[in-house]
Design an enzyme around this catalytic site. Sequence first.
Site, PDB file in Angstrom:
ATOM      1  N   VAL A 157      12.951   4.666 -57.554  1.00 21.80           N
ATOM      2  CA  VAL A 157      12.605   4.495 -56.693  1.00 21.80           C
ATOM      3  C   VAL A 157      12.969   2.566 -56.350  1.00 21.80           C
ATOM      4  O   VAL A 157      12.778   1.936 -55.801  1.00 21.80           O
ATOM      5  CB  VAL A 157      10.878   4.464 -56.319  1.00 21.80           C
ATOM      6  N   GLU A 158      12.135   2.109 -57.339  1.00 23.09           N
ATOM      7  CA  GLU A 158      12.032   0.371 -57.087  1.00 23.09           C
ATOM      8  C   GLU A 158      13.796   0.149 -56.999  1.00 23.09           C
ATOM      9  O   GLU A 158      13.986  -1.229 -55.884  1.00 23.09           O
ATOM     10  CB  GLU A 158      11.191  -0.351 -58.444  1.00 23.09           C
ATOM     11  N   SER A 159      14.422   0.345 -57.890  1.00 26.75           N
ATOM     12  CA  SER A 159      15.519  -0.529 -58.085  1.00 26.75           C
ATOM     13  C   SER A 159      16.734   0.652 -57.905  1.00 26.75           C
ATOM     14  O   SER A 159      18.122   0.203 -58.326  1.00 26.75           O
ATOM     15  CB  SER A 159      15.709  -1.255 -59.530  1.00 26.75           C
TER      16      SER A 159
ATOM     17  N   TYR B 236       7.114   4.953 -50.491  1.00 29.82           N
ATOM     18  CA  TYR B 236       6.987   4.465 -51.847  1.00 29.82           C
ATOM     19  C   TYR B 236       6.383   5.670 -52.362  1.00 29.82           C
ATOM     20  O   TYR B 236       7.197   6.311 -52.877  1.00 29.82           O
ATOM     21  CB  TYR B 236       6.471   3.326 -52.102  1.00 29.82           C
TER      22      TYR B 236
ATOM     23  N   LEU C  58       9.510   5.499 -62.145  1.00 28.68           N
ATOM     24  CA  LEU C  58       9.162   4.569 -61.184  1.00 28.68           C
ATOM     25  C   LEU C  58      10.191   3.390 -60.586  1.00 28.68           C
ATOM     26  O   LEU C  58      11.115   3.305 -59.550  1.00 28.68           O
ATOM     27  CB  LEU C  58       7.607   3.639 -61.134  1.00 28.68           C
TER      28      LEU C  58
END
Length: 386
Positions: free
Chosen positions: A129-131, A235, A126
């Site tokens: 994708v997030e950071s 996302y 995750l």
Amino acid sequence: MTTPVASIQFLSEDAIAQCEIDKRLFEGSFIATGSDTTNSDHRHPELSLNRENQQAKTEHTPDLWDLLASELTIDVPNNRTIRYYKRWYVNNPYHIEKVTARAEPFLYYIYQQVNARGLPIELVLLPFVESSFDQFAYSHKGAAGLWQITEPTGKAFGLDIIKGYDGRRDIVSSTEAALDLLEYLYDKFNQDWLHAIAAYNTGGARVRTAIKQNKQAGKSTDFWSLQLPKETRHYVPKLLAMADLVKHHSYRYDIPLHPIQAKPILEEITISRKVKLGTVATFSGLSSKELYHYNPGYTAGYTRRDKDNKILMPLKNKTLFFEHKHASNYAKQHYDVIDIKVGDSLNQLAQTNNISVDLIKQVNHLSDATIFAGQKLLIPKLTNLE
């Protein structure tokens, strides 16, 4: 520099066959032999993790990407959006290489936390994708850290966000909060992980509203049928596309995943008083910049007073820290650092210190009972166990 390989003396198969003692009872009885295995890397901890990992290729440690691939379980549909992102990743190898290299210090730690909770291993990816695995990332919406947690959400899940410290950027605290949030959302959305992951991105209210609208219209309520914001509709496919590439990286997709060994890179030290990070770094043989790289939540460069501050650093630097004569003034845990000499064994060390062989192996990440003269081992003091 090549580390000299020491010979190991142990009971032969013939000797064991002459008695009826179970072979497992010899665990920890290997005798240390050979010359000092301390090399220049131990004395120069400023060397990068990349160089260390290149040297570690001679070890028989599994690759973390292979381990993740074997444990990914969420179904990845063959739809247009997922195909688009798989093509994008494959056509942008520099992005893959850069982000997976950036993930190196933290990925196995996150894997351990996800695995310990029995959560889908896809969640390990995750932060990709997030950071883009940038622990210093800060979005225009006010989200921060690897997990891109906003201030209200962070506070709701127990993160301190105060002057000099931001729990959203603390690797240990933010990982715990992010997984708490994901578990909470999974329960709220009837054990549907795609709904939970979507809600992590856009908020539970929007996902609940979209589900309600589809129910009223007699439509399916699976993630792919919901009318969600464009960012959220992309996302989840981004995460699943990356997961599918990792799952099949060894034989279907040629993507430059930065090699990461499936073993801990960072260790926790609990500092129980206010101290300058530079002091901890000096004790540990790290630069202040390196220690801050692993512990970006301490924005003022100090640990917090009257708190258990979990500071991350590589194992070799943890050993150096506890060798320092003033380490016990700051750390909550206490260890002796033992210089292994010819003739030492884990059984002997365990008996002398009234602890188990397994505990010594666990603390020092030993895969077996083999030890070498010149090696340094952390031995937990009994005060740690009380």
